[in-house]
Write a protein that holds these residues in place. Structure first.
Motif, PDB file in Angstrom:
ATOM      1  N   THR A   1       0.943  -0.929  -0.161  1.00  0.00           N
ATOM      2  CA  THR A   1      -0.021   0.003  -0.328  1.00  0.00           C
ATOM      3  C   THR A   1       0.504   1.032  -0.113  1.00  0.00           C
ATOM      4  O   THR A   1       0.294   1.936  -0.886  1.00  0.00           O
ATOM      5  CB  THR A   1      -1.495   0.061   0.981  1.00  0.00           C
ATOM      6  OG1 THR A   1      -1.457  -1.473   1.127  1.00  0.00           O
ATOM      7  CG2 THR A   1      -1.835   1.139   1.062  1.00  0.00           C
ATOM      8  N   TYR A   2       1.736   1.066   0.543  1.00  0.00           N
ATOM      9  CA  TYR A   2       2.635   2.268   0.770  1.00  0.00           C
ATOM     10  C   TYR A   2       3.343   2.753  -0.719  1.00  0.00           C
ATOM     11  O   TYR A   2       3.367   4.127  -0.813  1.00  0.00           O
ATOM     12  CB  TYR A   2       3.604   2.422   2.177  1.00  0.00           C
ATOM     13  CG  TYR A   2       4.605   3.140   1.781  1.00  0.00           C
ATOM     14  CD1 TYR A   2       4.825   4.483   2.817  1.00  0.00           C
ATOM     15  CD2 TYR A   2       6.266   3.361   1.667  1.00  0.00           C
ATOM     16  CE1 TYR A   2       5.574   5.566   2.725  1.00  0.00           C
ATOM     17  CE2 TYR A   2       6.456   3.957   1.345  1.00  0.00           C
ATOM     18  CZ  TYR A   2       6.541   5.326   2.254  1.00  0.00           C
ATOM     19  OH  TYR A   2       7.715   6.163   2.366  1.00  0.00           O
ATOM     20  N   PHE A   3       3.883   2.098  -1.148  1.00  0.00           N
ATOM     21  CA  PHE A   3       5.059   1.955  -2.737  1.00  0.00           C
ATOM     22  C   PHE A   3       3.679   1.886  -2.965  1.00  0.00           C
ATOM     23  O   PHE A   3       3.726   3.397  -4.566  1.00  0.00           O
ATOM     24  CB  PHE A   3       6.000   1.018  -2.796  1.00  0.00           C
ATOM     25  CG  PHE A   3       6.403   1.092  -1.622  1.00  0.00           C
ATOM     26  CD1 PHE A   3       7.862   1.433  -1.756  1.00  0.00           C
ATOM     27  CD2 PHE A   3       7.838   0.338  -1.126  1.00  0.00           C
ATOM     28  CE1 PHE A   3       9.493   1.801  -0.939  1.00  0.00           C
ATOM     29  CE2 PHE A   3       8.318  -0.198  -0.112  1.00  0.00           C
ATOM     30  CZ  PHE A   3       9.042   0.906  -0.291  1.00  0.00           C
ATOM     31  N   GLY A   4       2.620   1.611  -3.153  1.00  0.00           N
ATOM     32  CA  GLY A   4       1.975   2.020  -4.306  1.00  0.00           C
ATOM     33  C   GLY A   4       1.680   3.477  -4.003  1.00  0.00           C
ATOM     34  O   GLY A   4       1.154   3.383  -5.304  1.00  0.00           O
ATOM     35  N   ILE A   5       0.845   3.598  -3.040  1.00  0.00           N
ATOM     36  CA  ILE A   5       0.241   5.149  -3.349  1.00  0.00           C
ATOM     37  C   ILE A   5       1.444   6.186  -4.124  1.00  0.00           C
ATOM     38  O   ILE A   5       1.011   7.233  -3.797  1.00  0.00           O
ATOM     39  CB  ILE A   5       0.277   5.445  -1.839  1.00  0.00           C
ATOM     40  CG1 ILE A   5      -1.881   4.837  -1.511  1.00  0.00           C
ATOM     41  CG2 ILE A   5      -0.354   6.844  -1.293  1.00  0.00           C
ATOM     42  CD1 ILE A   5      -1.538   4.891   0.051  1.00  0.00           C
ATOM     43  N   SER A   6       2.657   6.007  -2.938  1.00  0.00           N
ATOM     44  CA  SER A   6       4.199   6.699  -3.723  1.00  0.00           C
ATOM     45  C   SER A   6       4.207   6.929  -5.035  1.00  0.00           C
ATOM     46  O   SER A   6       4.203   7.502  -5.777  1.00  0.00           O
ATOM     47  CB  SER A   6       5.097   5.534  -3.020  1.00  0.00           C
ATOM     48  OG  SER A   6       4.981   6.054  -1.451  1.00  0.00           O
TER      49      SER A   6
ATOM     50  N   TRP B   1       0.792   8.764  -6.380  1.00  0.00           N
ATOM     51  CA  TRP B   1       1.399   9.855  -6.338  1.00  0.00           C
ATOM     52  C   TRP B   1       2.170  10.894  -7.050  1.00  0.00           C
ATOM     53  O   TRP B   1       2.503  11.584  -7.397  1.00  0.00           O
ATOM     54  CB  TRP B   1       1.834  10.239  -4.767  1.00  0.00           C
ATOM     55  CG  TRP B   1       2.639  11.903  -4.092  1.00  0.00           C
ATOM     56  CD1 TRP B   1       1.350  12.316  -4.082  1.00  0.00           C
ATOM     57  CD2 TRP B   1       3.399  11.993  -4.485  1.00  0.00           C
ATOM     58  NE1 TRP B   1       1.687  13.634  -4.150  1.00  0.00           N
ATOM     59  CE2 TRP B   1       3.337  13.327  -3.858  1.00  0.00           C
ATOM     60  CE3 TRP B   1       4.788  11.971  -3.969  1.00  0.00           C
ATOM     61  CZ2 TRP B   1       4.552  14.365  -3.931  1.00  0.00           C
ATOM     62  CZ3 TRP B   1       6.056  12.513  -4.897  1.00  0.00           C
ATOM     63  CH2 TRP B   1       5.879  13.559  -3.870  1.00  0.00           C
ATOM     64  N   ARG B   2       3.220  10.361  -7.099  1.00  0.00           N
ATOM     65  CA  ARG B   2       4.484  10.604  -8.356  1.00  0.00           C
ATOM     66  C   ARG B   2       4.235  10.994  -9.867  1.00  0.00           C
ATOM     67  O   ARG B   2       4.301  11.627 -10.515  1.00  0.00           O
ATOM     68  CB  ARG B   2       6.320   9.521  -8.061  1.00  0.00           C
ATOM     69  CG  ARG B   2       7.068   9.913  -8.513  1.00  0.00           C
ATOM     70  CD  ARG B   2       8.216   8.646  -8.873  1.00  0.00           C
ATOM     71  NE  ARG B   2       9.121   9.113  -9.686  1.00  0.00           N
ATOM     72  CZ  ARG B   2      10.129  10.848  -9.759  1.00  0.00           C
ATOM     73  NH1 ARG B   2      10.089  11.196  -8.524  1.00  0.00           N
ATOM     74  NH2 ARG B   2      11.166  10.873 -10.369  1.00  0.00           N
ATOM     75  N   TRP B   3       3.189   9.630  -9.896  1.00  0.00           N
ATOM     76  CA  TRP B   3       2.957   9.661 -11.387  1.00  0.00           C
ATOM     77  C   TRP B   3       2.163  10.631 -11.532  1.00  0.00           C
ATOM     78  O   TRP B   3       2.241  11.757 -12.855  1.00  0.00           O
ATOM     79  CB  TRP B   3       1.864   8.884 -12.149  1.00  0.00           C
ATOM     80  CG  TRP B   3       1.082   8.498 -12.550  1.00  0.00           C
ATOM     81  CD1 TRP B   3       1.724   8.010 -14.861  1.00  0.00           C
ATOM     82  CD2 TRP B   3       0.168   9.017 -12.936  1.00  0.00           C
ATOM     83  NE1 TRP B   3       0.596   8.784 -15.270  1.00  0.00           N
ATOM     84  CE2 TRP B   3      -0.272   8.856 -14.572  1.00  0.00           C
ATOM     85  CE3 TRP B   3      -1.261   8.729 -12.410  1.00  0.00           C
ATOM     86  CZ2 TRP B   3      -1.918   9.093 -15.571  1.00  0.00           C
ATOM     87  CZ3 TRP B   3      -2.693   8.934 -12.823  1.00  0.00           C
ATOM     88  CH2 TRP B   3      -2.270   9.128 -14.317  1.00  0.00           C
TER      89      TRP B   3
ATOM     90  N   ARG C   1       3.215  18.402 -13.686  1.00  0.00           N
ATOM     91  CA  ARG C   1       4.013  18.561 -14.263  1.00  0.00           C
ATOM     92  C   ARG C   1       4.418  19.345 -15.230  1.00  0.00           C
ATOM     93  O   ARG C   1       4.490  19.800 -16.479  1.00  0.00           O
ATOM     94  CB  ARG C   1       5.817  18.232 -13.306  1.00  0.00           C
ATOM     95  CG  ARG C   1       6.906  19.355 -13.938  1.00  0.00           C
ATOM     96  CD  ARG C   1       8.244  18.651 -12.507  1.00  0.00           C
ATOM     97  NE  ARG C   1       7.106  19.283 -11.264  1.00  0.00           N
ATOM     98  CZ  ARG C   1       8.853  18.768 -10.037  1.00  0.00           C
ATOM     99  NH1 ARG C   1       9.622  17.409 -10.503  1.00  0.00           N
ATOM    100  NH2 ARG C   1       7.903  18.398  -8.940  1.00  0.00           N
ATOM    101  N   ARG C   2       4.256  17.655 -16.608  1.00  0.00           N
ATOM    102  CA  ARG C   2       4.085  17.775 -18.063  1.00  0.00           C
ATOM    103  C   ARG C   2       2.866  18.276 -18.439  1.00  0.00           C
ATOM    104  O   ARG C   2       3.349  19.538 -19.400  1.00  0.00           O
ATOM    105  CB  ARG C   2       4.166  16.248 -18.353  1.00  0.00           C
ATOM    106  CG  ARG C   2       4.918  15.574 -18.618  1.00  0.00           C
ATOM    107  CD  ARG C   2       5.496  13.940 -18.791  1.00  0.00           C
ATOM    108  NE  ARG C   2       6.035  13.423 -17.901  1.00  0.00           N
ATOM    109  CZ  ARG C   2       4.732  12.926 -17.469  1.00  0.00           C
ATOM    110  NH1 ARG C   2       3.838  12.214 -18.239  1.00  0.00           N
ATOM    111  NH2 ARG C   2       5.126  11.184 -16.456  1.00  0.00           N
TER     112      ARG C   2
END
Length: 63
Positions: free
Chosen positions: A35-40, A43-45, A51-52
């Motif tokens: 869950t932690y890495f999935g949300i990270s 979020w980054r995506w 930004r793009r």
């Protein structure tokens, strides 16, 4: 006959305790990390996508 008193059944439940506890701990840890890495990643995506799109809007305005 107030309660359930089958010593053999209680012994089996107690014997299942350690493997069950270890299994639940491992599963909870794996679920938390996933869950932690999935949300990270999500979020980054989203941040990179925004930004793009912002950079794309500036190029069109400058041209």
């Amino acid at each position: 006959m107030n309660g359930y008193s089958n010593p053999g059944a209680w012994r089996r439940v107690i014997d299942l305790g350690k493997p069950l506890l270890v299994g639940l701990t491992v599963m909870a840890t794996m679920a938390a990390l996933t869950t932690y890495f999935g949300i990270s990643v999500i979020w980054r995506w989203r941040v990179m996508s925004r930004r793009r799109s912002r950079k794309g809007g500036r190029r069109e305005a400058d041209a």
